[in-house]
Design a protein around this motif. Structure first.
Motif, PDB file in Angstrom:
ATOM      1  N   TYR A 373      69.598  -1.678  64.403  1.00 12.27           N
ATOM      2  CA  TYR A 373      70.904  -1.089  64.713  1.00 12.27           C
ATOM      3  C   TYR A 373      71.251   0.005  63.706  1.00 12.27           C
ATOM      4  O   TYR A 373      71.746   1.074  64.085  1.00 12.27           O
ATOM      5  CB  TYR A 373      71.973  -2.183  64.683  1.00 12.27           C
ATOM      6  CG  TYR A 373      73.363  -1.699  65.051  1.00 12.27           C
ATOM      7  CD1 TYR A 373      73.821  -1.767  66.356  1.00 12.27           C
ATOM      8  CD2 TYR A 373      74.211  -1.175  64.079  1.00 12.27           C
ATOM      9  CE1 TYR A 373      75.091  -1.326  66.702  1.00 12.27           C
ATOM     10  CE2 TYR A 373      75.476  -0.726  64.416  1.00 12.27           C
ATOM     11  CZ  TYR A 373      75.918  -0.809  65.719  1.00 12.27           C
ATOM     12  OH  TYR A 373      77.171  -0.352  66.050  1.00 12.27           O
ATOM     13  N   ASN A 374      70.986  -0.263  62.448  1.00  9.92           N
ATOM     14  CA  ASN A 374      71.341   0.681  61.389  1.00  9.92           C
ATOM     15  C   ASN A 374      70.280   1.747  61.155  1.00  9.92           C
ATOM     16  O   ASN A 374      70.461   2.604  60.286  1.00  9.92           O
ATOM     17  CB  ASN A 374      71.590  -0.082  60.083  1.00  9.92           C
ATOM     18  CG  ASN A 374      72.919  -0.803  60.070  1.00  9.92           C
ATOM     19  OD1 ASN A 374      73.970  -0.200  59.928  1.00  9.92           O
ATOM     20  ND2 ASN A 374      72.880  -2.120  60.226  1.00  9.92           N
ATOM     21  N   GLU A 375      69.185   1.682  61.886  1.00  9.65           N
ATOM     22  CA  GLU A 375      68.071   2.628  61.763  1.00  9.65           C
ATOM     23  C   GLU A 375      67.544   2.683  60.331  1.00  9.65           C
ATOM     24  O   GLU A 375      67.389   3.744  59.735  1.00  9.65           O
ATOM     25  CB  GLU A 375      68.467   4.017  62.278  1.00  9.65           C
ATOM     26  CG  GLU A 375      68.796   4.023  63.757  1.00  9.65           C
ATOM     27  CD  GLU A 375      69.031   5.415  64.309  1.00  9.65           C
ATOM     28  OE1 GLU A 375      68.230   6.319  64.029  1.00  9.65           O
ATOM     29  OE2 GLU A 375      70.044   5.602  65.019  1.00  9.65           O
ATOM     30  N   ARG A 376      67.274   1.481  59.798  1.00 11.47           N
ATOM     31  CA  ARG A 376      66.667   1.365  58.474  1.00 11.47           C
ATOM     32  C   ARG A 376      65.156   1.297  58.619  1.00 11.47           C
ATOM     33  O   ARG A 376      64.621   0.497  59.385  1.00 11.47           O
ATOM     34  CB  ARG A 376      67.180   0.118  57.751  1.00 11.47           C
ATOM     35  CG  ARG A 376      66.706  -0.015  56.299  1.00 11.47           C
ATOM     36  CD  ARG A 376      67.147  -1.344  55.727  1.00 11.47           C
ATOM     37  NE  ARG A 376      67.002  -1.444  54.276  1.00 11.47           N
ATOM     38  CZ  ARG A 376      65.898  -1.880  53.655  1.00 11.47           C
ATOM     39  NH1 ARG A 376      64.834  -2.234  54.353  1.00 11.47           N
ATOM     40  NH2 ARG A 376      65.877  -1.957  52.323  1.00 11.47           N
ATOM     41  N   GLU A 377      64.451   2.133  57.884  1.00 14.45           N
ATOM     42  CA  GLU A 377      62.999   2.180  57.930  1.00 14.45           C
ATOM     43  C   GLU A 377      62.410   1.049  57.077  1.00 14.45           C
ATOM     44  O   GLU A 377      63.056   0.554  56.140  1.00 14.45           O
ATOM     45  CB  GLU A 377      62.507   3.520  57.386  1.00 14.45           C
ATOM     46  CG  GLU A 377      63.085   4.736  58.094  1.00 14.45           C
ATOM     47  CD  GLU A 377      62.391   5.008  59.413  1.00 14.45           C
ATOM     48  OE1 GLU A 377      61.340   4.400  59.668  1.00 14.45           O
ATOM     49  OE2 GLU A 377      62.901   5.826  60.190  1.00 14.45           O
ATOM     50  N   PRO A 378      61.162   0.629  57.360  1.00 12.05           N
ATOM     51  CA  PRO A 378      60.508  -0.362  56.491  1.00 12.05           C
ATOM     52  C   PRO A 378      60.450   0.079  55.030  1.00 12.05           C
ATOM     53  O   PRO A 378      60.435  -0.760  54.122  1.00 12.05           O
ATOM     54  CB  PRO A 378      59.102  -0.466  57.095  1.00 12.05           C
ATOM     55  CG  PRO A 378      59.284  -0.107  58.536  1.00 12.05           C
ATOM     56  CD  PRO A 378      60.352   0.952  58.544  1.00 12.05           C
ATOM     57  N   SER A 379      60.436   1.392  54.806  1.00 11.12           N
ATOM     58  CA  SER A 379      60.421   1.917  53.441  1.00 11.12           C
ATOM     59  C   SER A 379      61.749   1.742  52.726  1.00 11.12           C
ATOM     60  O   SER A 379      61.836   1.931  51.511  1.00 11.12           O
ATOM     61  CB  SER A 379      60.070   3.408  53.468  1.00 11.12           C
ATOM     62  OG  SER A 379      61.084   4.147  54.154  1.00 11.12           O
ATOM     63  N   GLY A 380      62.795   1.393  53.483  1.00 10.08           N
ATOM     64  CA  GLY A 380      64.133   1.282  52.906  1.00 10.08           C
ATOM     65  C   GLY A 380      64.987   2.508  53.135  1.00 10.08           C
ATOM     66  O   GLY A 380      66.186   2.497  52.815  1.00 10.08           O
ATOM     67  N   GLU A 381      64.393   3.573  53.686  1.00 10.78           N
ATOM     68  CA  GLU A 381      65.156   4.777  54.008  1.00 10.78           C
ATOM     69  C   GLU A 381      65.947   4.550  55.297  1.00 10.78           C
ATOM     70  O   GLU A 381      65.603   3.707  56.124  1.00 10.78           O
ATOM     71  CB  GLU A 381      64.224   5.979  54.157  1.00 10.78           C
ATOM     72  CG  GLU A 381      63.485   6.369  52.879  1.00 10.78           C
ATOM     73  CD  GLU A 381      64.432   6.847  51.800  1.00 10.78           C
ATOM     74  OE1 GLU A 381      65.316   7.668  52.111  1.00 10.78           O
ATOM     75  OE2 GLU A 381      64.285   6.410  50.645  1.00 10.78           O
ATOM     76  N   TYR A 382      67.004   5.345  55.463  1.00  9.32           N
ATOM     77  CA  TYR A 382      67.838   5.279  56.665  1.00  9.32           C
ATOM     78  C   TYR A 382      67.882   6.632  57.357  1.00  9.32           C
ATOM     79  O   TYR A 382      67.866   7.682  56.694  1.00  9.32           O
ATOM     80  CB  TYR A 382      69.280   4.909  56.303  1.00  9.32           C
ATOM     81  CG  TYR A 382      69.524   3.459  55.961  1.00  9.32           C
ATOM     82  CD1 TYR A 382      69.966   2.554  56.929  1.00  9.32           C
ATOM     83  CD2 TYR A 382      69.336   2.993  54.666  1.00  9.32           C
ATOM     84  CE1 TYR A 382      70.204   1.230  56.612  1.00  9.32           C
ATOM     85  CE2 TYR A 382      69.577   1.665  54.333  1.00  9.32           C
ATOM     86  CZ  TYR A 382      70.010   0.792  55.312  1.00  9.32           C
ATOM     87  OH  TYR A 382      70.247  -0.530  54.996  1.00  9.32           O
ATOM     88  N   ALA A 383      67.949   6.610  58.684  1.00 11.85           N
ATOM     89  CA  ALA A 383      68.401   7.803  59.394  1.00 11.85           C
ATOM     90  C   ALA A 383      69.868   8.010  59.030  1.00 11.85           C
ATOM     91  O   ALA A 383      70.541   7.095  58.557  1.00 11.85           O
ATOM     92  CB  ALA A 383      68.232   7.615  60.899  1.00 11.85           C
ATOM     93  N   ASN A 384      70.387   9.211  59.274  1.00  9.51           N
ATOM     94  CA  ASN A 384      71.782   9.459  58.876  1.00  9.51           C
ATOM     95  C   ASN A 384      72.755   9.107  59.989  1.00  9.51           C
ATOM     96  O   ASN A 384      73.916   9.508  59.965  1.00  9.51           O
ATOM     97  CB  ASN A 384      71.970  10.915  58.431  1.00  9.51           C
ATOM     98  CG  ASN A 384      72.185  11.877  59.588  1.00  9.51           C
ATOM     99  OD1 ASN A 384      71.547  11.766  60.645  1.00  9.51           O
ATOM    100  ND2 ASN A 384      73.060  12.848  59.387  1.00  9.51           N
ATOM    101  N   THR A 385      72.300   8.308  60.949  1.00  8.52           N
ATOM    102  CA  THR A 385      73.119   7.992  62.125  1.00  8.52           C
ATOM    103  C   THR A 385      74.457   7.375  61.763  1.00  8.52           C
ATOM    104  O   THR A 385      75.500   7.758  62.304  1.00  8.52           O
ATOM    105  CB  THR A 385      72.347   7.049  63.065  1.00  8.52           C
ATOM    106  OG1 THR A 385      71.099   7.653  63.405  1.00  8.52           O
ATOM    107  CG2 THR A 385      73.146   6.771  64.328  1.00  8.52           C
TER     108      THR A 385
END
Length: 522
Positions: A373-385
Motif C-alpha cells: 500500500y505504501n509502495e515500500r521497496e525491499p531495499s527500504g526505499e519508498y515511491a513518493n506516492t
C-alpha cells in the motif's frame, strides 16, 4: 472501418465514428504547430515535440525499473509552466510513457490514462497494462499513454516530504489514535512538522506545492493532448483519476473526445463525507471477506468477525509484534495491510494468512501488504506516492479545522467500518492540510459539462474505496451512461472482464455507449 488518415497538425478533422470525431493525430516529426485551441501565451508549450526514447532513465523505484524495460515502451518529458499565470517563468516536466497502437493503419489516437491516488504513477500503470491490452481492441487501435502528474514519480521536481527512515517511523507511530489532549497535541505537532518538511524539501518549495492540484494537472493534460497530436482527448481515469477527468471536461469542454471514468469520486462530497462514504465501502467489503474467510479453514474470524478482528489488532496499539527484518507491526500497519487486501478479492487469501499469523504473534504478511500500500521497496526505499497524496489533497480541498467536526467524523467512520474502530477516544487532531503552507485551489462541486460528449462511468457494486452510488451520481452529473459491474474490487476496466472491456472498447473506438442499465458480473 475506414483507416484514420494522419493529418498534419492544422488539418481539419472530418471523419466521424459513431458520433466521435477521430483524434486526427500527427507524428511529432512533421508537426508545424500546436493542435487544437491554445490558451493565450502558451503556444511554445502546446507546439512542443516529444523526444521519445528508452524508459530506463525514468525509473525511480525497483518496480518501475522492472517494468520500464518492457517491449515497445518509450518515454519522454513534457515541459509545462510551473505557474500557468506566469508562462514565461519557471518550467517543470511531466514524465510520459507510451506503448504505440499495434494496428497503425486503423489507429484512432492516444488513450491517456491515470490510475488515481492522488499521487500514483500513470507511467507505471501504463507499463503494467501494455502487455495485457496489446492484443485487445484498445491496444490495437490506441497509443496507450501514461503520465506521472506534476510532482509525482518521474516528473520533475517530485514532491519530497519524509525520508525512508522517517516514513518507517511514522508508520510505527500510533499517536493518531490517542484522543487525549496530550495525544492530540503530539499528533498535530507531527502533522505540522510534516507540512514544513514538504515545503522545505520539495524543489521550488511553496510555489511548487501551490500548483500541484488537479486544477493545474488538467492544464498539463491539455498541453499533452496537443503535444501528442490529438485534436481531442480520449481519457481513462481510475479512482481519483475520475476527478482529473471531470475537471478536464469542465475546463476544456471542446477538447473532449471520450472519457471513461472507473471507480468514481463523488464531485460534491467534501473530505469528511468522502471519508465516511469510503468507510462504508470498506465496512461492507470486510463483511464480504469475513463471510468468505469463515467458510475456510485457518480463519481467525470465527463467530463475531468484527470483534475477532478487533481482538487481533487492538493489542498492537500497545504491543507491536515481530514482522521480520528487525521491524515491528504496528496497529496502523495492520489495518493498512487489511485495507490493501480489501481492494480486490484476489488478495483475500493473503489477508486470511496474515490474520492467522497475527493470531500466533507474527506480522510479516500484514506488514508486506502494508508495504504494498505504501509502495515500500525491499531495499527500504519508498515511491513518493504518499508524500504526493497528501500534498495534492491539501490543495484540492479546503482543510477541516473544526475539532468537533473532526471528532464526529472519526466516530461516524467507526460506526460504518466498526472493524477499524481502535477502541480509543476519537481524536480531534487536525491533519497536515490544516497546517499547509499554501491555500487550496479548488473545492467540491458539480462540474459544469453541458457541452461535453457523454462520459462512460463504470461503478462496482461492492467497491471498497469508491462506493457504487458515487458512480451513479457522477454519471448523472456528466450527462453520461452508467455501466454497473457486480463484484468486490476497486475498478475493473481493462482488467480481464470481457463484458466490461468490450463495452468500454466500443465506446472509446466508435462512441457506442452501452444500453441503459447495462450490468456485468465477474
Amino acid at each position: 472501418m475506414p483507416s484514420v488518415e494522419r493529418y498534419l497538425a492544422l488539418a481539419t478533422c472530418v471523419l466521424a465514428l459513431g458520433g466521435l470525431t477521430t483524434a486526427c493525430s500527427s507524428d511529432e516529426s512533421d508537426r508545424s504547430g500546436p493542435v487544437g485551441p491554445v490558451p493565450d501565451g502558451l503556444d511554445r508549450f502546446y507546439a512542443q515535440s516529444l523526444d521519445w526514447g528508452e524508459c530506463d532513465p525514468y525509473a525511480t523505484t525497483d518496480m518501475s525499473r522492472s517494468l520500464f524495460g518492457g517491449d515497445g515502451l518509450e518515454c519522454a518529458r513534457l515541459t509545462v509552466p510551473l505557474n500557468y499565470d506566469e508562462p514565461d517563468g519557471t518550467t517543470i516536466t511531466v514524465g510520459l510513457l507510451r506503448h504505440q497502437a499495434e494496428d497503425e493503419d486503423n489507429r484512432v489516437g492516444s488513450l491517456v490514462i491515470n490510475p488515481g491516488g492522488p499521487g500514483a504513477s500513470g507511467m507505471l500503470n501504463a507499463a503494467s497494462m501494455a502487455g495485457q491490452v496489446a492484443d485487445t481492441a484498445i491496444g490495437q487501435r490506441f497509443d496507450l499513454v501514461g503520465f506521472d502528474p506534476r510532482g509525482v514519480g518521474a516528473s520533475e521536481p517530485a514532491v519530497e516530504c519524509l525520508t525512508p527512515d522517517e516514513r518507517d517511523a511514522d508508520r510505527a507511530d500510533d499517536a493518531e489514535y490517542d484522543g487525549s489532549p496530550q495525544g492530540v497535541r503530539q499528533a498535530e505537532r507531527e502533522e505540522r512538522e510534516f507540512a514544513d518538511k514538504c515545503a522545505q524539501r520539495t524543489d521550488h518549495g511553496k510555489e511548487m506545492l501551490a500548483h500541484l492540484g488537479t486544477r493545474d494537472v488538467v492544464k498539463d493534460m491539455d498541453v499533452l493532448r496537443s503535444a501528442l497530436g490529438d485534436r481531442k482527448l480520449s481519457y481513462l481515469g481510475y479512482s481519483y483519476g475520475t476527478r482529473i477527468g471531470y475537471t478536464y471536461a469542465e475546463q476544456f469542454p471542446r477538447n473532449v473526445r471520450a472519457l471513461v471514468l472507473d471507480g468514481a469520486l463523488d464531485p460534491e462530497e467534501d473530505s469528511v463525507e468522502s471519508l465516511v462514504s469510503q468507510g462504508e465501502g470498506f465496512g461492507a467489503s470486510f463483511e464480504e471477506f469475513a463471510s468468505w474467510c469463515a467458510e475456510r479453514g485457518d480463519c481467525p474470524l470465527k463467530g463475531d468477525p468484527t470483534k475477532a478482528y478487533q481482538d487481533l489488532v487492538r493489542p498492537l496499539l500497545d504491543d507491536p509484534v515481530d514482522a521480520g527484518g528487525g521491524r515491528q507491526l504496528s496497529y496502523d500497519d495492520a489495518t493498512t495491510g487489511t485495507i490493501q487486501a480489501l481492494y480486490s478479492e484476489n488478495m483475500w487469501p493473503q489477508l486470511r494468512k496474515g490474520l492467522s499469523e497475527l493470531s500466533r504473534g507474527q506480522g510479516s504478511t500484514l506488514m508486506g501488504l502494508a508495504d504494498l500500500y505504501n509502495e515500500r521497496e525491499p531495499s527500504g526505499e519508498y515511491a513518493n506516492t504518499q508524500d504526493a497524496f497528501m500534498a495534492i489533497r491539501c490543495v484540492d480541498d479546503p482543510p477541516v479545522d473544526d475539532p468537533d467536526e473532526i471528532r464526529e467524523a472519526q466516530s461516524r467512520y467507526a460506526e460504518v467500518a466498526p472493524f477499524l474502530d481502535p477502541g480509543t477516544e476519537p481524536s480531534s487532531a487536525r491533519d497536515a492540510c490544516a497546517f499547509w503552507p499554501v491555500d487550496n485551489t479548488s473545492e467540491p462541486h458539480l462540474p459544469n459539462v453541458d457541452d461535453v460528449p457523454p462520459a462512460l462511468v463504470i461503478s462496482t457494486t461492492n467497491d471498497p474505496a469508491t462506493p457504487y452510488q458515487a458512480g451513479v451520481r457522477l454519471a448523472k452529473a456528466m450527462n453520461g451512461r452508467l455501466l454497473t459491474f457486480e463484484g468486490n474490487q476497486h475498478t475493473v476496466f481493462l482488467q480481464g472482464n470481457g463484458c466490461v472491456d468490450d463495452a468500454g472498447a466500443d465506446y472509446l473506438i466508435d462512441g457506442t455507449l452501452p444500453p441503459e442499465g447495462k450490468r456485468c458480473s465477474g
